[in-house]
Write an enzyme that holds these catalytic residues in place. Structure first.
Site, PDB file in Angstrom:
ATOM      1  CG  HIS A 225      -0.389   0.132   2.525  1.00 37.88           C
ATOM      2  ND1 HIS A 225       0.403  -0.838   3.096  1.00 37.88           N
ATOM      3  CD2 HIS A 225      -0.452   1.130   3.446  1.00 37.88           C
ATOM      4  CE1 HIS A 225       0.789  -0.444   4.298  1.00 37.88           C
ATOM      5  NE2 HIS A 225       0.291   0.747   4.542  1.00 37.88           N
TER       6      HIS A 225
ATOM      7  CG  HIS B 169       0.280   4.496   4.692  1.00 36.68           C
ATOM      8  ND1 HIS B 169      -0.482   3.736   5.550  1.00 36.68           N
ATOM      9  CD2 HIS B 169      -0.517   5.511   4.269  1.00 36.68           C
ATOM     10  CE1 HIS B 169      -1.691   4.280   5.660  1.00 36.68           C
ATOM     11  NE2 HIS B 169      -1.733   5.354   4.894  1.00 36.68           N
TER      12      HIS B 169
ATOM     13  CG  ASP C 111       5.110   3.019   7.269  1.00 33.67           C
ATOM     14  OD1 ASP C 111       4.192   3.522   6.580  1.00 33.67           O
ATOM     15  OD2 ASP C 111       4.905   2.089   8.084  1.00 33.67           O
ATOM     16  CG  HIS C 112       4.282   0.130   4.161  1.00 34.92           C
ATOM     17  ND1 HIS C 112       4.119  -1.166   4.596  1.00 34.92           N
ATOM     18  CD2 HIS C 112       3.871   0.919   5.186  1.00 34.92           C
ATOM     19  CE1 HIS C 112       3.628  -1.154   5.826  1.00 34.92           C
ATOM     20  NE2 HIS C 112       3.471   0.097   6.205  1.00 34.92           N
TER      21      HIS C 112
ATOM     22  CG  HIS D 217      -3.881   0.447   6.864  1.00 37.11           C
ATOM     23  ND1 HIS D 217      -3.771   1.110   8.068  1.00 37.11           N
ATOM     24  CD2 HIS D 217      -2.707   0.669   6.207  1.00 37.11           C
ATOM     25  CE1 HIS D 217      -2.581   1.707   8.124  1.00 37.11           C
ATOM     26  NE2 HIS D 217      -1.916   1.456   7.010  1.00 37.11           N
TER      27      HIS D 217
ATOM     28  CG  ASP E 138       0.798  -1.083   7.789  1.00 35.68           C
ATOM     29  OD1 ASP E 138       1.697  -1.917   8.039  1.00 35.68           O
ATOM     30  OD2 ASP E 138       1.004   0.143   7.724  1.00 35.68           O
TER      31      ASP E 138
ATOM     32  CG  HIS F  84       4.030  -1.569  11.465  1.00 35.37           C
ATOM     33  ND1 HIS F  84       4.868  -0.488  11.642  1.00 35.37           N
ATOM     34  CD2 HIS F  84       3.325  -1.313  10.333  1.00 35.37           C
ATOM     35  CE1 HIS F  84       4.670   0.397  10.667  1.00 35.37           C
ATOM     36  NE2 HIS F  84       3.725  -0.083   9.854  1.00 35.37           N
TER      37      HIS F  84
HETATM   38 FE    FE Z   1       2.936   0.921   8.058  1.00 33.83          FE
HETATM   39 ZN    ZN Z   2       0.190   1.781   6.511  1.00 32.46          ZN
END
Ligand code: FE
Ligand code: ZN
Length: 260
Positions: free
Chosen positions: A56, A58, A60-61, A112, A134, A172
């Site tokens: 996805h 975001h 942090d990915h 999410h 996530d 995570h």
């Molecule tokens: Fe994340």
């Molecule tokens: Zn995420």
């Protein structure tokens, strides 16, 4: 030959997953939020980056994609999302891709985010696995940033339909805080107490609690247990109204967790 999966910790609590076929150098990374730890892992194990998988949009990915493709001209597999321009191969429900001699199939699991997908595989002679980003965590699920409780419920149902032995590679290390919440929701769940004790020990030793398995999650994850009377009761008491529909139970438990 087994599929080897390396755990790469990044940022505060992210896991990036790097996999390759034993004895082969071609490696694939899932959700590289940061490039440097991926490059370090490739170097350490004498591997060569052959592709990138994205669950996805975001940061942090996805934050490491740019730097990784700048130094390695590799395909980037991911959802059809306007938020991720670097995707070279856009994937949809039921699509199959062959990576590291392993057939992966794609599940669309919105909730999410709306663009969220998962990659599942059943490597020969091994238990199945899923990279689920996530959406499903050990003892928890992702926050509802874009999707509805109903979408998250359907997405978790889809993941829950995978075999019991499926290894859950989530993105995570949220397990202990998720378990702290889960034990408040379901104080008399013995399996939850056992998992909490085991995972506290792992974290004290600096070990990841992930991957978990679907069998364990069915017993301990409140978001996979919304159809059960104990969860309906806890959600009803928390919201002070009668909830029985599992989607409403999930919505309430997710809201409760947001402020826990
Ligand atoms: Fe994340
Ligand atoms: Zn995420």
């Amino acid at each position: 030959m087994p599929l080897v999966i390396h755990t790469i910790p990044a940022f505060q609590d992210n896991y990036l997953w790097l996999f390759h076929q034993a004895g082969q150098r071609a490696a694939f990374v899932v959700d590289p939020g940061d490039a440097q730890p991926v490059l370090n892992c490739l170097k350490e194990h004498d591997l060569e980056l052959a592709g990138i998988l994205i669950t996805h949009h975001h940061p942090d990915h996805t934050g490491g994609i740019k730097a990784l493709v700048a130094s390695n001209d590799v395909p980037v597999y991911g959802p059809d999302s306007a938020n991720i321009p670097q995707i070279s191969h856009r994937l949809y429900e039921g699509d199959c891709i062959n990576l590291a001699d392993t057939q992966f199939s794609v599940l669309e699991i919105p909730g999410h985010t709306l663009d969220h997908i998962a990659f599942t595989a059943s490597p020969e002679g091994e238990t199945p696995l899923v990279f689920c980003g996530d959406t499903l965590f050990a003892a928890g699920c992702g926050r509802l940033f874009e999707g509805s409780a109903e979408q998250m419920y359907q997405s978790l149902q889809k993941l829950s339909a995978l075999p019991d032995t499926t290894r859950i590679y989530c993105a995570h290390e949220y397990t202990l805080s998720n378990l702290a919440f889960a034990t408040v929701v379901e104080p008399s769940n013995q399996a939850l107490q056992h998992k909490l004790a085991a995972d506290e020990k792992k974290r004290q030793q600096g070990l990841p609690t992930v991957p978990t398995t679907l069998a364990i999650e069915r017993e301990t994850n409140p978001f996979l247990r919304c159809h059960l009377a104990a969860l309906a009761l806890a959600a009803s008491q928390h919201s002070a109204r009668e909830l029985s529909n599992p989607i409403e139970v999930l919505r309430e438990i997710r809201l409760w967790k947001d402020t826990f």
